[in-house]
Write an enzyme that holds these catalytic residues in place. Structure first.
Site, PDB file in Angstrom:
ATOM      1  N   ASP A 131       0.871  -1.176   0.000  1.00 34.72           N
ATOM      2  CA  ASP A 131       0.000   0.000   0.000  1.00 34.72           C
ATOM      3  C   ASP A 131       0.904   1.221   0.000  1.00 34.72           C
ATOM      4  O   ASP A 131       2.020   1.144  -0.514  1.00 34.72           O
ATOM      5  CB  ASP A 131      -0.949  -0.045   1.209  1.00 34.72           C
ATOM      6  CG  ASP A 131      -2.275   0.682   0.956  1.00 34.72           C
ATOM      7  OD1 ASP A 131      -2.218   1.831   0.475  1.00 34.72           O
ATOM      8  OD2 ASP A 131      -3.347   0.121   1.233  1.00 34.72           O
ATOM      9  N   HIS A 180       1.324   1.810  -3.301  1.00 30.54           N
ATOM     10  CA  HIS A 180       0.262   2.619  -3.913  1.00 30.54           C
ATOM     11  C   HIS A 180       0.726   4.055  -4.124  1.00 30.54           C
ATOM     12  O   HIS A 180       0.282   4.724  -5.045  1.00 30.54           O
ATOM     13  CB  HIS A 180      -1.004   2.591  -3.047  1.00 30.54           C
ATOM     14  CG  HIS A 180      -1.727   1.289  -3.104  1.00 30.54           C
ATOM     15  ND1 HIS A 180      -2.854   1.031  -2.373  1.00 30.54           N
ATOM     16  CD2 HIS A 180      -1.481   0.158  -3.807  1.00 30.54           C
ATOM     17  CE1 HIS A 180      -3.269  -0.204  -2.613  1.00 30.54           C
ATOM     18  NE2 HIS A 180      -2.444  -0.746  -3.477  1.00 30.54           N
TER      19      HIS A 180
END
Length: 571
Positions: free
Chosen positions: A311, A345
């Site tokens: 992430d 991310h």
């Protein structure tokens, strides 16, 4: 005579040099490490020097207390005993030698340095019974979560140092989406046990964890009230691996932190934090597998680290919605230098839980390779908070699936790239009507980005504010951005583009929608594309200042649509 004088001079210089060396050796601090003073060079705001912890010369090796390095025997009590023994002596080092040391949660205390020697791995047990529910914070909200593998609250003078590894055994906790695995990997995962949800596309390690997912309406934060209600879905309440709350003088240096159940490292309301020389890893498919989430912290340096996570990699937060606004503790006075991010991310991220504000941040000399987004600012209506005085420079980015730079005030909690490869953010959202500006309206302003080289597979960049409160005063200077599509500025004001080059495959190089007071100077774009270099849209767009030399063929290079007129442009 001259030779003798030269010889005497050499002896004198050698004696002086030796004297200096002896004086330095005798008067320098013991175990003085590398000189990290360069971290404070060229900072744009008044940055205090971060205070590092100092420990008494006491130590204990966990093997002296009977610890067993067989990867099976629980050493939880040994770690607790070693920490207590050092506390009784006023502090010191708990030494973990080479080997695989299985343990339950480690609870830190003040004046303790846990030092992992070469070849040491501390692996946290996958027995959920060892992790009771405790009051903690996740995604900006105080709630009940399972106890973190490493935790500390209201401490001072703590450190984790050395060259070893902390492994959170996260695969025992995390769900996995089918689209993130090969067919063979998915088949083996399902055979291992667990349960499936969402038309057999989402694997959960236990039925209780899956039930928590359903009860929580497929969100990470269940809307429950009592401890008993949370206890019924305990397996769902994955902890962050390193939870440090309200601690002062914190050092993380040299270690690898990997395989966390949820976020990896989470300092919350801490002050004087040093994070350096770390390797932070999670599988790319790990749900909520952030690297570092710095929340409501003050006076922090983050440098010489490598991140490869599932992430956001380096993420700044300050609480969520009303709870974050009421806490009113911003993340401030932070330096981020010389870090490398592989998968993630976002490389450097602010938000989306930034309701207490983020200010006075310097980010420089970083490389992002394959992160979904490079530089990422995200928020949404309801957050409130102010993000300001951010300085980003000397960033190199390659193979970015979406935008190298993205400001998105309509963030909806989704990853920037969905499992099917499509973008989760539509520019159509910019057509949403304005709503009244209140304390719940987030504001991003006074952000400076320069010396950027990037290529991506989506848009060159996206600057998107809110119709009711524009993205304000963002300067992008000295940038080369290459992508299939161009740069979009939506609902923004006071944007300056200086010496920016856009290399795109199709569409306008720069699109401006419902934005004002835009200055474009020394703008360059590839001319081998049929679409114009600049497209301006929206009746509310205005005062866009450009140079004739940048658009020397206005009929071809400039497109005015959707209410924009010649008066919109100033030469």
């Amino acid at each position: 005579m001259k030779k003798r004088n030269i010889k005497n001079l050499k002896l004198t210089l050698w004696s002086a040099t030796l004297a200096v060396m002896l004086f330095t050796a005798c008067h320098s601090p013991k175990n003085a490490g590398p000189d990290y003073s360069w971290v404070y060079d060229n900072i744009e705001f008044d940055m205090p020097k971060v205070k590092e912890p100092v420990f008494p010369n006491n130590s204990i090796n966990i093997t002296d207390l009977g610890a067993v390095a067989d990867g099976q025997t629980l050493n939880t009590e040994i770690f607790a005993k070693a920490i207590d023994m050092m506390v009784a002596k006023g502090g010191g080092r708990v030494i973990v030698p080479a080997g695989i040391w299985m343990t339950g949660p480690i609870v830190m205390k003040s004046n303790i340095n846990i030092h992992l020697e070469d070849g040491a791995m501390v692996r946290f047990s996958d027995n959920f019974d060892l992790y009771p529910l405790v009051e903690s914070s996740f995604e900006g909200i105080m709630t009940w979560r399972c106890q973190s593998p490493i935790s500390g609250r209201d401490l001072e003078n703590i450190a984790f140092t050395g060259n070893g590894v902390f492994d959170g055994n996260g695969q025992a906790w995390r769900p996995v989406k089918r689209g993130k695995m090969t067919a063979n990997q998915w088949r083996n995962l399902v055979k291992s046990g667990g349960t499936l949800e969402d038309n057999d596309s989402y694997w959960w390690p236990t039925e209780q964890a899956a039930r928590g997912y359903i009860i929580s309406n497929r969100n990470n934060l269940p809307q429950l009230e009592t401890y008993e209600e949370f206890l019924e879905i305990k397996d769902f309440l994955r902890p962050v691996m390193v939870s440090l709350i309200n601690c002062q003088r914190v050092l993380l240096d040299g270690l690898t932190f990997q395989n966390s159940p949820a976020w990896n490292i989470h300092p919350l309301m801490c002050q004087d934090v040093t994070i350096r020389n770390l390797t932070v890893r999670n599988p790319w498919y790990s749900q909520n597998g952030d690297g570092l989430d710095l929340e409501s912290c003050k006076n922090v340096v983050i440098y010489n680290n490598n991140f490869d996570v599932g992430d956001d990699a380096i993420c700044f937060k300050s609480g969520r919605d009303k709870e974050g606004r009421d806490r009113a503790i911003p993340t401030e006075n932070v330096i981020v230098k010389n870090n490398v991010v592989y998968h993630g991310h976002g490389g450097f991220v602010v938000g989306s839980e930034m309701s207490g504000g983020v200010r006075n941040v310097h980010v420089s000399d970083c490389t992002f390779m394959g992160t979904n987004i490079g530089i990422r600012f995200k928020s949404t209506r309801g957050r409130g908070g102010i993000v300001e005085n951010i300085y980003i420079s000397n960033i190199n980015m390659i193979d970015i699936p979406t935008e190298p730079i993205r400001f998105n005030m309509f963030y909806g909690g989704k990853a920037p790239v969905l499992d099917n490869g499509e973008s989760s953010t539509s520019l159509i959202e910019s057509d949403a009507p304005s709503v009244p500006v209140t304390e719940e309206t987030p504001l991003f302003r006074n952000i400076h980005v320069k010396n950027i080289v990037a290529n991506g597979f989506g848009n060159a960049a996206l600057f998107m504010g809110l119709p009711e409160l524009k993205l304000e005063n963002v300067v992008l200077e000295n940038a080369i951005l290459q992508a299939p599509k161009g740069f979009s500025i939506i609902d923004a004001e006071g944007i300056v583009l200086k010496n920016v080059k856009i290399i795109r495959d199709s569409g306008p190089a720069l699109t401006i929608f419902n934005s004002n007071n835009i200055t474009i100077k020394d703008f360059d774009f590839n001319k081998n594309v049929a679409e114009p270099g600049l497209a301006v849209s929206g009746r509310s767009s205005g005062n866009i200042d450009i140079q004739k030399t940048d658009f020397n063929n206005p009929d071809k290079d400039i497109l005015l649509v959707n209410g924009a007129t010649n008066e919109t442009i100033g030469w």
